[in-house]
Structure formats: structure tokens, C-alpha cells
Design a protein around this motif. Structure first.
Motif, PDB file in Angstrom:
ATOM      1  N   ALA A 102       0.836  -1.189   0.000  1.00  0.00           N
ATOM      2  CA  ALA A 102       0.000   0.000   0.000  1.00  0.00           C
ATOM      3  C   ALA A 102       0.874   1.242   0.000  1.00  0.00           C
ATOM      4  O   ALA A 102       0.628   2.201  -0.719  1.00  0.00           O
ATOM      5  CB  ALA A 102      -0.920  -0.009   1.204  1.00  0.00           C
ATOM      6  N   GLY A 141       1.541  -2.731   8.782  1.00  0.00           N
ATOM      7  CA  GLY A 141       0.147  -3.071   9.050  1.00  0.00           C
ATOM      8  C   GLY A 141      -0.754  -1.879   9.314  1.00  0.00           C
ATOM      9  O   GLY A 141      -1.834  -2.026   9.830  1.00  0.00           O
ATOM     10  N   THR A 142      -0.293  -0.685   8.970  1.00  0.00           N
ATOM     11  CA  THR A 142      -1.168   0.476   9.131  1.00  0.00           C
ATOM     12  C   THR A 142      -1.398   1.084   7.760  1.00  0.00           C
ATOM     13  O   THR A 142      -1.218   2.271   7.539  1.00  0.00           O
ATOM     14  CB  THR A 142      -0.554   1.522  10.072  1.00  0.00           C
ATOM     15  OG1 THR A 142       0.799   1.730   9.651  1.00  0.00           O
ATOM     16  CG2 THR A 142      -0.551   1.066  11.494  1.00  0.00           C
ATOM     17  N   CYS A 143      -1.807   0.220   6.827  1.00  0.00           N
ATOM     18  CA  CYS A 143      -1.894   0.588   5.420  1.00  0.00           C
ATOM     19  C   CYS A 143      -2.879   1.719   5.167  1.00  0.00           C
ATOM     20  O   CYS A 143      -2.799   2.401   4.156  1.00  0.00           O
ATOM     21  CB  CYS A 143      -2.275  -0.615   4.596  1.00  0.00           C
ATOM     22  SG  CYS A 143      -1.253  -2.037   4.958  1.00  0.00           S
ATOM     23  N   GLY A 144      -3.832   1.885   6.071  1.00  0.00           N
ATOM     24  CA  GLY A 144      -4.802   2.948   5.880  1.00  0.00           C
ATOM     25  C   GLY A 144      -4.155   4.316   5.890  1.00  0.00           C
ATOM     26  O   GLY A 144      -4.704   5.286   5.384  1.00  0.00           O
ATOM     27  N   LEU A 145      -2.965   4.406   6.497  1.00  0.00           N
ATOM     28  CA  LEU A 145      -2.291   5.701   6.627  1.00  0.00           C
ATOM     29  C   LEU A 145      -1.145   5.846   5.624  1.00  0.00           C
ATOM     30  O   LEU A 145      -0.343   6.754   5.727  1.00  0.00           O
ATOM     31  CB  LEU A 145      -1.725   5.861   8.045  1.00  0.00           C
ATOM     32  CG  LEU A 145      -2.730   5.779   9.193  1.00  0.00           C
ATOM     33  CD1 LEU A 145      -2.001   5.722  10.525  1.00  0.00           C
ATOM     34  CD2 LEU A 145      -3.668   6.959   9.174  1.00  0.00           C
ATOM     35  N   VAL A 155       4.449   5.444  14.935  1.00  0.00           N
ATOM     36  CA  VAL A 155       4.066   5.359  13.520  1.00  0.00           C
ATOM     37  C   VAL A 155       3.480   6.700  13.076  1.00  0.00           C
ATOM     38  O   VAL A 155       2.704   7.310  13.796  1.00  0.00           O
ATOM     39  CB  VAL A 155       3.024   4.245  13.303  1.00  0.00           C
ATOM     40  CG1 VAL A 155       2.621   4.161  11.858  1.00  0.00           C
ATOM     41  CG2 VAL A 155       3.576   2.924  13.777  1.00  0.00           C
TER      42      VAL A 155
ATOM     43  N   ALA B  43      -1.565   5.275  16.092  1.00  0.00           N
ATOM     44  CA  ALA B  43      -0.715   6.054  15.201  1.00  0.00           C
ATOM     45  C   ALA B  43      -1.404   7.354  14.834  1.00  0.00           C
ATOM     46  O   ALA B  43      -0.768   8.387  14.654  1.00  0.00           O
ATOM     47  CB  ALA B  43      -0.407   5.253  13.938  1.00  0.00           C
ATOM     48  N   CYS B  76      -9.802   2.846   8.503  1.00  0.00           N
ATOM     49  CA  CYS B  76      -8.455   3.372   8.751  1.00  0.00           C
ATOM     50  C   CYS B  76      -8.209   4.826   8.382  1.00  0.00           C
ATOM     51  O   CYS B  76      -7.607   5.556   9.130  1.00  0.00           O
ATOM     52  CB  CYS B  76      -7.436   2.528   8.033  1.00  0.00           C
ATOM     53  SG  CYS B  76      -7.662   0.801   8.325  1.00  0.00           S
ATOM     54  N   PHE B 335      -3.525  -6.498   6.909  1.00  0.00           N
ATOM     55  CA  PHE B 335      -3.509  -6.242   8.351  1.00  0.00           C
ATOM     56  C   PHE B 335      -4.787  -6.730   9.013  1.00  0.00           C
ATOM     57  O   PHE B 335      -5.207  -6.223  10.038  1.00  0.00           O
ATOM     58  CB  PHE B 335      -3.272  -4.746   8.643  1.00  0.00           C
ATOM     59  CG  PHE B 335      -4.181  -3.806   7.906  1.00  0.00           C
ATOM     60  CD1 PHE B 335      -5.327  -3.330   8.500  1.00  0.00           C
ATOM     61  CD2 PHE B 335      -3.892  -3.395   6.612  1.00  0.00           C
ATOM     62  CE1 PHE B 335      -6.179  -2.468   7.827  1.00  0.00           C
ATOM     63  CE2 PHE B 335      -4.742  -2.539   5.931  1.00  0.00           C
ATOM     64  CZ  PHE B 335      -5.887  -2.068   6.537  1.00  0.00           C
ATOM     65  N   ARG B 338      -3.860  -8.680  12.379  1.00  0.00           N
ATOM     66  CA  ARG B 338      -3.460  -7.771  13.441  1.00  0.00           C
ATOM     67  C   ARG B 338      -4.697  -7.145  14.066  1.00  0.00           C
ATOM     68  O   ARG B 338      -4.845  -7.094  15.285  1.00  0.00           O
ATOM     69  CB  ARG B 338      -2.559  -6.649  12.904  1.00  0.00           C
ATOM     70  CG  ARG B 338      -2.258  -5.606  13.960  1.00  0.00           C
ATOM     71  CD  ARG B 338      -1.383  -4.479  13.448  1.00  0.00           C
ATOM     72  NE  ARG B 338      -1.961  -3.720  12.374  1.00  0.00           N
ATOM     73  CZ  ARG B 338      -2.967  -2.863  12.516  1.00  0.00           C
ATOM     74  NH1 ARG B 338      -3.510  -2.655  13.702  1.00  0.00           N
ATOM     75  NH2 ARG B 338      -3.447  -2.227  11.483  1.00  0.00           N
ATOM     76  N   THR B 495     -10.092   3.417   2.678  1.00  0.00           N
ATOM     77  CA  THR B 495      -9.255   2.265   2.962  1.00  0.00           C
ATOM     78  C   THR B 495      -9.671   1.681   4.292  1.00  0.00           C
ATOM     79  O   THR B 495     -10.175   2.397   5.149  1.00  0.00           O
ATOM     80  CB  THR B 495      -7.780   2.661   3.039  1.00  0.00           C
ATOM     81  OG1 THR B 495      -7.674   3.715   4.000  1.00  0.00           O
ATOM     82  CG2 THR B 495      -7.270   3.142   1.714  1.00  0.00           C
ATOM     83  N   ILE B 563      -5.164  -4.644  -2.931  1.00  0.00           N
ATOM     84  CA  ILE B 563      -4.614  -3.331  -3.249  1.00  0.00           C
ATOM     85  C   ILE B 563      -5.181  -2.862  -4.585  1.00  0.00           C
ATOM     86  O   ILE B 563      -5.088  -3.557  -5.597  1.00  0.00           O
ATOM     87  CB  ILE B 563      -3.067  -3.395  -3.375  1.00  0.00           C
ATOM     88  CG1 ILE B 563      -2.452  -4.168  -2.222  1.00  0.00           C
ATOM     89  CG2 ILE B 563      -2.489  -2.010  -3.518  1.00  0.00           C
ATOM     90  CD1 ILE B 563      -2.272  -3.427  -0.950  1.00  0.00           C
TER      91      ILE B 563
END
Lengths: 183, 729
Positions: A102, A141-145, A155, B43, B76, B335, B338, B495, B563
Motif C-alpha cells: 500500500a 500493518g497500518t496501510c490505511g495511513l 508510527v 498512530a 483506517c 492487516f 493484526r 481504505t 490493493i
């Protein structure tokens, strides 16, 4: 002549090994020895050593090998096989750049290039002053960002190449402040 | 007392304690502030938000406000998300909340009852009403009715003098409730914020619901659905948003609903009911039978029937057996696991305990990536609370069955997701795979029979056991029951985590839930299955998403990374990205993978640098096929999939790189050139000022020029030009 000189140098070897490691880790290893399949805890032990020292040094690897009674070659083999373990000391601050899919699609490579350019180092290297290490990271694993960077364990995202000089400056300023208040 | 009674008593005690704890914490009339808490939420700053709310509550000295931490809903790009739950009102959600927003939400919404409009999550122009009707969009819901429930409702509402402003009608995706009894026996409708779930069987029912429930505000007991309640709370909380109401939540049933660190909350949402049931029946064959009917296939990507794996595990003769949860989620761009571990760890533990009971194992291991510290922490806590409440350890729920779970950390090796490599890694060795057979169900950990399943597979188990395999099997497609969670990312508007029934069209995920590509661009392809997967071109967006259909199109389901690629993505570059990853992660044990991947990366590198040769494409194909046939493990066999699938579907792009030395997507730097059109350039100097290497010269108000020798092709000038004067070619 005395009867028979003992050739068992284990107490000395053990002592040398124990000196290399913090007490908690030695205790953990000795606890494991009492249980089933103690050798299976090798990766867990290496995690603890890296947590404590920031990297896995030659002396520590040897100590682990001795105390766990696993050949040094195998310990070194495991330590070098896994990406998570580092064999060289890291800089004060480690900047991880996520190169997951991503992030890649959203331009992580450009962010990475800016960091390489600004710090003058490549992935896996540390700046000469020992302040920064740059690491290419597997998906965080924080693909949204995405695209995401991780400064030590913070992160941040989405990151743009334009933010890079600012991020570095901020870290340097923080470092300076910490030093000033320390002295 | 019989064993079944003992188990019942233990389980009832557990439920009672949970109820007591929760009602004490949540007296009637409490305002609840729900703050998301997972790695990505953190985050985005959710911890600050949590602390800030805490300060506000303390300062206001209000005892009727409760701060509630939940896992992640999977939305997200809008995090941190805060939900405000006030009894009798629609839940209100805020997005991208920071300290400033906290103050506004608190003073305006909580203290004065006026929602802080500027931070609301969702479409601010969307119609809203105090009451909402949500229709289940399942294929079978209402299929056998001789009237259209939605039309009848609209009519009945009009007659009762209610407009769109009073009651708003929404169409959701399948709730996942469809009939334990007869297929399509009725249509489900959920009424928010009351949270009533009715099952309509006749036009008369519609009239009654409008008259008695909506006008008079009563609950009609006999029309209430007796179907499973999984996912219902989720729709109650999040039902009005298209991103959520187009999903079906089973594996993620509790994500964003419960506090992941509270065993009591998990129990309150039917947690451990399935475990108690399985132990009470005391019949492992029954569990396996449910899995067979559920048509559950392994969610880690392989798609192997779980019932069969568990049967092998059950039938293997050995004193010691193990059950392992594979949480080494290594695919870049994925993810799901997770999020499940962080948002609902108990459901995975429950699945594992049921698994242990079924195959006859007394020890379980969770192999989790060291890169997921929060997931590890929550798992540790969850295991501790299970031990305290008699759900792990000796004689679980008084059944006489002993089981315990241990966490083992990975250390960043992608290949350890492969089951034989994973076994080596748990044993403390280098994570290298070995040849199968023998399969782990015969000889696994320390040579003993071992069943290894993925996180998501385990998360589904309690639902299947509690509500029956038949029920689960009806959701989804013919060969594969239930839902699949996808991590939707890349060039897509929304996303996040998406759970849909097996067999929905790819278009449903990308366009309806994901909202399509931002900026009006077109979807070029969708990459599924991570580095072992392939790219599905846009013309096939109507492909059904399940194991078999995706394989037929040259990709794979994989563990659930998805993706979206748009016109700006170069397919050769994408293939190179995945090959570089696989090459880097190749463990080096077998030659086809070690050398094959290296050579493929070299060739792709050459092509993207504009030095490709005509023979390269054939060479790529030959090498890829060789890797596929001759590699030792799944990693090597699948590593060339991205190359093969892009070569097949996007050959023209490869040809453009090799023959014409151009990159149609303008992504390969070596093949693009930036030039300023002197007719369009007005000499505003913006590009010259922004150029990082100062290679643009020109006087003010006169056309500028790029020095091609110094240009690093960063594309900055192209992006900043307001007159469209920079050409990229």
C-alpha cells in the motif's frame, strides 16, 4: 602429582557468559532449561537480548550459546536469518520506512529517497554521528495511513517527501533540548 | 452432578459475573464515549484523545459519562474515530478526532446536546432521521415473499403520516442472519437506534411494525427475529454508513464493539457460549461435522477445508498433539489478523480451545509477528484473564479437559508463514520449510501431530459451533461458506477492513464499499493475495471473490490483502516490487527460488530501466514457470505469480517498456522525460523554485526550460504547475 585434574571448565565458562547478560535473561534461560524443549526458546531469548542492548553483539551471542547449550554456529545462524535481529548497534533514532504494497503504491519510494538523500545513508546504515539509522521495513500493518514511517516506535503517516527535512530537524532539536536539559 | 451440568453451572457463573460487572459499570442513562484503540488508531493519535476525554470528564465531575475503549472498526483513513452513545438516540461518530475536536465534542455535544458538525464521520449532506430502518440485503432475505417489503414500508409510513425526515430507509448488505429454518422465509429489518430486529413474513407484519413499533413505540415480541445476534450490535452502532452497512461482520463481529481487554464484555456478546456447548456435547465428531456443513476453508490463503484438517488431526494417533495459530501475517498490505488480534483476542482463543478439544491437544501455540507489539500485549492479557476464569488451564469449565496456550514470537521472516517453516521457527530454528508430506497433521511440532490454522479461521469457529454449520454454510458461495475479511488499501477512497460474504463481486468491494479511486481516476487492476497473488484487470471487476473464482483468473485469494491500482501504477513496476520482496524473503534453501527470483528481479530491473531486450519476456515466462514447478515450498512456487499474471494481462505494457522504451503509466523514472511547453508556460517561476536540484532556468514571465542532464525526474514541476505547461512523456 595430584590424582586427576578436573577438566571441566563449565563453572568458568558459565561465569563468563553470565557476566555478558543481564540477570533477568540468565534467569529466564535457566528456567527454560527445566522445561520441555528448552532450545525452542532461543528466538525468545534473542528478542530479550536485543531489547536490552539494542542489537545482538558477538559476546552476547556466545553467552547465549553457552548458557542454552546450543552450538554458537546455530545461534549465529538464527540471529542472522531473521530480519528483526540486528547485529550492529543502531543509531540513537531509527527511522523505519514501510515498503509494504500500500505504501509502495502511494509513493513510499519517494519518501525513502528523500530520507536517503537528507541523511546521506542507505537502508541498514547508521549516520557517522550515530544519530540516525535508516531501515526499510516490511509492512507495518497500518496501510490505511500509507505511506507510513515509524520513528523509533511512533508510527506516522501519511508521509510526503516534503515533510522529511522537517522531521529530521525536529528530531535533532529534540536531541539538543535533551542534551541541554541534561547538562 | 453430571459433567454437562457442571459445565453449564460454570458457564452460567461466568455470564452472571460478566453481567454484574457490566451493569455496575454502566448504569441506565449513561452517556458512553467510545474511543477506538488499535495500532493504527494509536498512530493517528487515539491515546491522546482518550486521555483528553478523561480529563474533560474529571473536570466536569459528571458521573454519568463513561469512557469506553474498543478495538478498531477498520475505518483506517478516518481515524481516530470516536462514537458517542446516548440512550434512545442514534449513535454519533466523529472522525479524525484531535484534542481540539475533543473539546468541541465535549462542550457542544455532551454538555449542550448539539453535535459538533465539523467532525462528523460520514456524508454530512446525507439524509438522516431520528429513526432508521435497515434492510438486510442478503440474497435470500425476502426472496420468497410475494411483496416488496421496502415498498410496503414506504407506503405504510406515508399512510401513518411519516416522511423521510422521521424515518429513513437504508439498504444494507447481508446481516449474516439468514434462516436456520427455511431459506428465504422472511425479510429482516433492523430499527435503529432501538436496535430491534424484526422478521417480516407478510404485508400485515409491515403494517403492525409501523403502527405499533414506530408510531406507538412498542416492541412486538412475536415479530422479533430469533436468529443469531452476531453482527447485530455492529449494525446498531455503525449501520448508517455505506462503508459499514455494505459489509457482513462475522469474524470481525466484535471489532469496534467490545473492549478487547475485557473478558466480561466478550462474554456479554455470547463469548465462550460455543466453547461451553462443544464441551457439553463432548463429541469432537459433532464439531467436525459442523465445520463440514459450514464449508469453512482455511483463511490463511490456502483454502484447505478446515473440517478435513481437523479430522486428520483427530485421527492421528499420538499421545501429544498440538494446535497452532498462525498469526505471522507477513503479506505486505495485509492487516486483517493484526486487527482481529488487537480488537477481539478472546474469539481467537475460544476458537483455539475448541480446536484443541476437537483434535485432542492439550497445548496450543500462537505464533505472532514481533512487529505487532500491541497485539502481543493484548493476547498476553487475554490469556491471563482466561486462566483466571477457568477457561484455560486444568479442567476447563469443569469439563475435565486441560488446555493451555503459549505465545511464540516471530522475528521478521516472511517464509515463517509457511507451516513447516513456522514449525521450525517455534522449535527455535531458522525458519526454513521442508518437503511435505509428511504433513504437520502427521508430523508437526517436535514430530507430533499438529493442526495449524490462521487467525481468521479460528475467529470463525465459535460462531459456527454456536449457530450451526448449516447456517454458516448458507452465507457465502457454493464451495466456500461464510465471509472473508480483506484489507482494502492502495488507490481507493475508503481504505480499511472489509468483511463480505464469499462470492460477492470484486466491484462491490472496490466501488460500493471502497468508494472507487479518488480524484475521478479509473481502476486499472486489483492486486489480491499479496506477493503470491496476481493482478486482476479492471475488465474483470465482476469476478466473484472466492477461492476458486480468483484462482481461475490467475490470482489467488491469499490471506486477504487487496490493493487497488489506478492508471498511475505501472504493472511492470508492481511485478518488480513483489518479486523484489519475494527474492529478499527467499530463505535460500532451494535453488529454483533462490536463483530464479534473483534472475527475475534482474530482468525486471533491466526492463524498467529501459534496457530490456526482445527476448526478455520469454525468458521471464520460462523462469517463472520453472519456479512454479520446481520450488520446494509455497513461497517459491507462488513467488512468480505477480509476473505471470501481469505478463498475461498487461503484456502491452511490458512491450512498451522493451520495444518503445516508454512507461505508459509514467511511473518508471528512467523512461520518462519532463519538458516545458513554451506556448503554455507563463513564466511564473513556481517550478523553478520547487525544483529540488534547481535544474529549471528561465526569466520571470518568459518560458522556462528543464536541463535534462541535471533533471532527477522527481515530477515536482509536473505536480506544481498550475498552467498545465509541464509535459510528461
Amino acid at each position: 602429582m595430584s590424582k586427576q585434574q578436573s577438566t571441566d571448565n563449565w563453572p568458568e565458562v558459565r561465569q563468563q557468559a553470565v557476566e555478558q547478560l543481564p540477570g533477568a535473561i540468565v534467569e529466564f534461560i535457566e528456567q527454560c532449561q527445566a522445561e520441555e524443549h528448552p532450545e525452542s526458546q532461543l528466538i525468545a531469548v534473542l528478542h530479550q537480548v536485543q531489547n536490552h542492548f539494542g542489537h545482538l553483539g558477538e559476546a552476547q551471542l556466545d553467552a547465549v550459546a553457552q548458557l542454552m547449550r546450543i552450538p554458537h554456529a546455530k545461534v549465529a545462524g538464527v540471529a542472522s536469518f531473521y530480519h528483526f535481529f540486528r547485529l550492529n548497534p543502531p543509531g540513537q533514532t531509527t527511522i523505519h520506512i514501510c515498503l509494504g504494497t500500500a505504501c509502495f503504491v502511494k509513493g513510499a519510494e519517494r519518501v525513502a529517497e528523500k530520507f536517503r538523500e537528507e541523511l546521506g545513508i542507505d537502508f541498514g546504515e547508521t549516520t557517522k554521528d550515530g544519530k540516525f539509522s535508516l531501515e526499510a521495513s516490511r509492512c507495518l500493518g497500518t496501510c490505511g495511513l500509507a505511506p507510513v514511517i515509524m520513528v523509533d516506535d511512533q508510527v506516522q503517516g501519511p508521509a510526503t517527501p516534503d515533510q522529511v527535512p522537517g522531521i529530521i530537524e525536529k528530531l535533532l532539536a529534540k536531541d539538543k533540548r535533551a542534551k541541554n536539559s541534561g547538562s | 452432578m453430571s459433567k454437562a451440568d457442571t459445565i453449564d453451572r460454570h458457564y452460567r457463573e461466568l455470564v452472571e459475573t460478566a453481567d454484574r460487572e457490566l451493569t455496575e459499570n454502566r448504569p441506565d442513562g449513561t452517556i458512553e464515549i467510545q474511543v477506538g484503540s488499535a495500532t493504527c488508531e494509536h498512530a493517528a493519535g487515539s491515546q491522546t484523545v482518550y486521555d483528553e476525554f478523561k480529563k474533560h470528564i474529571e473536570a466536569s465531575d459528571r458521573k454519568d459519562i463513561r469512557l469506553h475503549r474498543t478495538g478498531c472498526t477498520g475505518r483506517c483513513s478516518r481515524e481516530p474515530i470516536v462514537s458517542l452513545l446516548i440512550e434512545g438516540e442514534r449513535p454519533v461518530k466523529y472522525q479524525k478526532v484531535d484534542s481540539r475536536a475533543v473539546h468541541r465534542i465535549f462542550t457542544s455535544h455532551i454538555l449542550r446536546g448539539e453535535p459538533a458538525a465539523e467532525f462528523l464521520l460520514g456524508d454530512p449532506t446525507a439524509e438522516t432521521a431520528p429513526v432508521e430502518l435497515l434492510f438486510c440485503g442478503g440474497q435470500r432475505c425476502g426472496r420468497k415473499l410475494d411483496f416488496d417489503p421496502e415498498k410496503s414500508f414506504r407506503q405504510a409510513l406515508r399512510q401513518a403520516g411519516k416522511s423521510d425526515r422521521d424515518v429513513y430507509i437504508l439498504n444494507a448488505n447481508c446481516f449474516g442472519l439468514c434462516g436456520r429454518e427455511r431459506r428465504g422465509g422472511g425479510a429482516h429489518v433492523l430499527i435503529r437506534p432501538q436496535g430491534l430486529l424484526y422478521k417480516i413474513k407478510s404485508a400485515e407484519d409491515v403494517q403492525r411494525i409501523v403502527r405499533e413499533s414506530l408510531v406507538e413505540g412498542k416492541t412486538i415480541k412475536e415479530l422479533e427475529s430469533d436468529e443469531p445476534v452476531f453482527g447485530r450490535r455492529f449494525f446498531e452502532l455503525y449501520g448508517e454508513l455505506a462503508f459499514f452497512n455494505r459489509q457482513t461482520r462475522i469474524a470481525l463481529r466484535n471489532a469496534g464493539v467490545v473492549d478487547p481487554e475485557s473478558l466480561h464484555e466478550y462474554v456479554a456478546y455470547a463469548g465462550f457460549e460455543a466453547l461451553a456447548m462443544a464441551l457439553r456435547k463432548d463429541n469432537p465428531k459433532w464439531v467436525i461435522e459442523q465445520l463440514t456443513q459450514a464449508k469453512l476453508r482455511g483463511r490463511g490463503g490456502g483454502g484447505f477445508p478446515t473440517a478435513q484438517k481437523w479430522r486428520f488431526g483427530r485421527e492421528a494417533e499420538a499421545e501429544t498433539k498440538y494446535i497452532v495459530c498462525n498469526a505471522d501475517e507477513g503479506d505486505p498490505g495485509a492487516f486483517m489478523d493484526r486487527s482481529m488480534l488487537e480488537s477481539d483476542p478472546f474469539s481467537i482463543l475460544e476458537g483455539m480451545i475448541i480446536g484443541g478439544f476437537t483434535i485432542g491437544a492439550n497445548r496450543g501455540f500462537i505464533y505472532v509477528r514481533a512487529e505487532y507489539p500491541l497485539a502481543i500485549k493484548r493476547l498476553h492479557k487475554a490469556i491471563e484473564s482466561c486462566r483466571r476464569h477457568g477457561l484455560l488451564g486444568r479442567s476447563i469449565l469443569g469439563s475435565g479437559f486441560d488446555f493451555d496456550i503459549e505465545i511464540r514470537l516471530g522475528a521478521g521472516a516472511f517464509v515463517c508463514g509457511e507451516e513447516t517453516a513456522l514449525i521450525h521457527s517455534i522449535e527455535g530454528e531458522r525458519g526454513q520449510p521442508r518437503i511435505r508430506p509428511p504433513y504437520p497433521t502427521d508430523r508437526g511440532l517436535w514430530g507430533q501431530p499438529t493442526v495449524i490454522n490462521n487467525v481468521e479461521t479460528f475467529a470463525n469457529i465459535p460462531v459456527i459451533v454456536a449457530y450451526g454449520g448449516q447456517w454458516f454454510g448458507r452465507i457465502g458461495s457454493d464451495n466456500s461458506g461464510g465471509t472473508k475479511v480483506f484489507a482494502l488499501a492502495g488507490k481507493v477512497e475508503h481504505t480499511g477492513l472489509v468483511e463480505v460474504p464469499m462470492g460477492v463481486a470484486l466491484r462491490h468491494i472496490v466501488e460500493e464499499i471502497g468508494g472507487g479511486v479518488p480524484g475521478g481516476k479509473k481502476v486499472k487492476a486489483v492486486q489480491t493475495g499479496g506477493p503470491a497473488g496476481g493482478c486482476i484487470p479492471a475488465k474483470w471487476l465482476d469476478t466473484k471473490v472466492d477461492f476458486d473464482s480468483l484462482t481461475a483468473k490467475g490470482s489467488i485469494m491469499g490471506s486477504g490483502g487487496m490493493i487497488v491500482l489506478d492508471e498511475d501504477s505501472c504493472m511492470v513496476d508492481v511485478a518488480k516490487f513483489f518479486m523484489t520482496f519475494s527474492q529478499d524473503e527467499s530463505c535460500g534453501k532451494c535453488t529454483p527460488c533462490r536463483e530464479g527470483a534473483t534472475r527475475i528481479v534482474e530482468i525486471l530491473e533491466r526492463i524498467t530501466k529501459g534496457r530490456g531486450e526482445a527476448a526478455d519476456l520469454d525468458k521471464l515466462e520460462r523462469l517463472s514457470r520453472l519456479m512454479k514447478r520446481a520450488s520446494l515450498c509455497g513461497l517459491g512456487r507462488a513467488a512468480a505469480n505477480p509476473v505471470l499474471s501481469t505478463l498475461r494481462e498487461f503484456r502491452s505494457e511490458y512491450k512498451a517498456h522493451v520495444r518503445d522504451k516508454t512507461c505508459p503509466a509514467h511511473a518508471c523514472k528512467a523512461l520518462i522525460k519532463y519538458e516545458i511547453d513554451p506556448d503554455k508556460c507563463v513564466g511564473c517561476t513556481l517550478c523553478a523554485r520547487k525544483c529540488p536540484v534547481s535544474c529549471i532556468d528561465g526569466e520571470r514571465r518568459k518560458p522556462h526550460k528543464i536541463d535534462q542532464n541535471r533533471c532527477i525526474k522527481c515530477g515536482r514541476c509536473f505536480e506544481v504547475c498550475r498552467f498545465d505547461a509541464v509535459n510528461r512523456g
